[in-house]
Structures are given as C-alpha cells and as structure tokens.
Design an enzyme around this catalytic site. Sequence first.
Site, PDB file in Angstrom:
ATOM      1  N   ASP A  51       0.824  -1.208   0.000  1.00  0.00           N
ATOM      2  CA  ASP A  51       0.000   0.000   0.000  1.00  0.00           C
ATOM      3  C   ASP A  51       0.858   1.258   0.000  1.00  0.00           C
ATOM      4  O   ASP A  51       2.074   1.210   0.213  1.00  0.00           O
ATOM      5  CB  ASP A  51      -0.916   0.009   1.232  1.00  0.00           C
ATOM      6  CG  ASP A  51      -2.010  -1.037   1.155  1.00  0.00           C
ATOM      7  OD1 ASP A  51      -2.346  -1.467   0.030  1.00  0.00           O
ATOM      8  OD2 ASP A  51      -2.536  -1.427   2.215  1.00  0.00           O
ATOM      9  N   TYR A 109       6.329  -9.954   6.986  1.00  0.00           N
ATOM     10  CA  TYR A 109       6.251  -8.514   7.213  1.00  0.00           C
ATOM     11  C   TYR A 109       6.758  -8.182   8.615  1.00  0.00           C
ATOM     12  O   TYR A 109       6.615  -8.984   9.541  1.00  0.00           O
ATOM     13  CB  TYR A 109       4.808  -8.018   7.108  1.00  0.00           C
ATOM     14  CG  TYR A 109       4.290  -7.838   5.701  1.00  0.00           C
ATOM     15  CD1 TYR A 109       4.385  -6.602   5.058  1.00  0.00           C
ATOM     16  CD2 TYR A 109       3.679  -8.892   5.018  1.00  0.00           C
ATOM     17  CE1 TYR A 109       3.890  -6.427   3.776  1.00  0.00           C
ATOM     18  CE2 TYR A 109       3.186  -8.729   3.741  1.00  0.00           C
ATOM     19  CZ  TYR A 109       3.294  -7.489   3.118  1.00  0.00           C
ATOM     20  OH  TYR A 109       2.807  -7.322   1.844  1.00  0.00           O
TER      21      TYR A 109
END
Length: 250
Positions: A51, A109
């Site tokens: 994003d 992540y």
Amino acid sequence: MRYFFEISYNGKNYAGWQSQANATGIQAVVEDTLSKMFRTEVKIVGSGRTDTGVHCEQQFFHCDIEKPFETESLIQKVNSFLPRDIAIQSIRRVKDDASARYDAVERTYHYRITRKKNPFRNELAWHYFKTVDVQTMNTAAALLVGEHDFECFSKVKTDVNHFLCDIKKASWRDDGDGLEFTITANRFLRGMVRAVVGTLLDVGTGKTTVKEFQAIIQSHDRKKAGANVPPYGLYLSKVKYPPSMFVKEI
C-alpha cells in the site's frame, strides 16, 4: 527468458507497488526504467502489492528479457537510472513458467514502532507512546497462527475469492526503545497486517482482552477489529520461493 529481480524500496514517495492512473507506483517506475534500457516495452509482475507509504526490504518481480546481459553490470546500470529510494539487489534466471506472484510460498512482514521521538526514524517507524503489555500481546498473537479466515482484518472492498491465510509466525519483540512485530504467512489480505497490529495494540493497552481478540477473529467483521496503524512502520521483509524454480548458473 524469464528472470526474477530482487528489489527494495522506501515507500514514502509512492502510492504503493501497483501502477495507478493518478499516482506513481513502484511498478511503473521500474517498468519505465527497464523499457528505456532495453529499448523495448518491459512488463513486470510483482510478488504482491504494498500500500501507499509501505516500505520493502525484499520484494521480487519477474519479467521476460531476450537480450543477453551480464548480471552485475545490469544491476549497476539499472540502479544508476532508478531513483535513490528504489534499488535492485539481485537478478536470477528462473524457469520460463515461474511466477513471482503465484509461486511465492511465504511472505514475512515487520511492523516497527519507536517509543521515543526519533528524527532519524521519521516515517521509517511509528512513534507510539502508550505503555503496552508485550507478553499479553504475544499471547493474543499466538491465536493467529494456523489457517484461519481473517476477513475481520481485511479491507472491505477487495476482489479475493476467500479470506483464508495460513500464518506460520506472529510475535512481538521488545528492544527497549522500540517494538517490532513479525508475521509470516503464505498470503496476506489487503490491509491485513496494519489491522492486526492495531488490534494487538488494543490488547496491549487493555482496551481489548485476549478472549475478545479471539472473538474478533471468529466474527469475520472488520468493524470489530482495531484501527489500521500508519503505513510507514510496515515493511515487506522477505519472500520465499521453492529452490527448484531457479535455474542453476553454469
């Protein structure tokens, strides 16, 4: 011939990975650079989307290049043309049917938090000043491990066929001045990691109990989960592939 390019980038100045009509994505910048270098249109496919504002320590994309090249020389040339906040780390030949997106078996992540205001980590970590119970957050994070429906942590408008993700690891590490959350899974939903972190911080501050956290997962309702944390603390850190995909250098 098909190649995997390993790429890293600081996401501050970009609207995420994917090319968009009204904003600059990492994908568009890289495609433009490679197309100019090879003097032919080069299209790339990434291992996934990030994003707006999210950083990346390791991402892969594949593309097909027919012109011969020397690997180290090409890496140096591409990096000289790319902006300073985008870098190619390696290039490897793969099987012609290999896909950077669909053949990835694990993605990791990290979400990084600084507990003290630190100008050297501005927009590279989130300054979160509230006191949290890390042990309780880890108790809740352990409930994420395994294959579950994580619709409660997904953006509402998404085009996925299902919300199942198989999480291999989810844990917090406290280093005194900061916190780091690590999560590894076979796939992630849009906005998932930021929503997970936000909800776990609610657990850490006592706003949500561990039992309520479990109920949120079972609810499949995004409205019951916590708020998304800022994107600039999030890093795509590792993408793993089967070794059999790579062509051995002669």
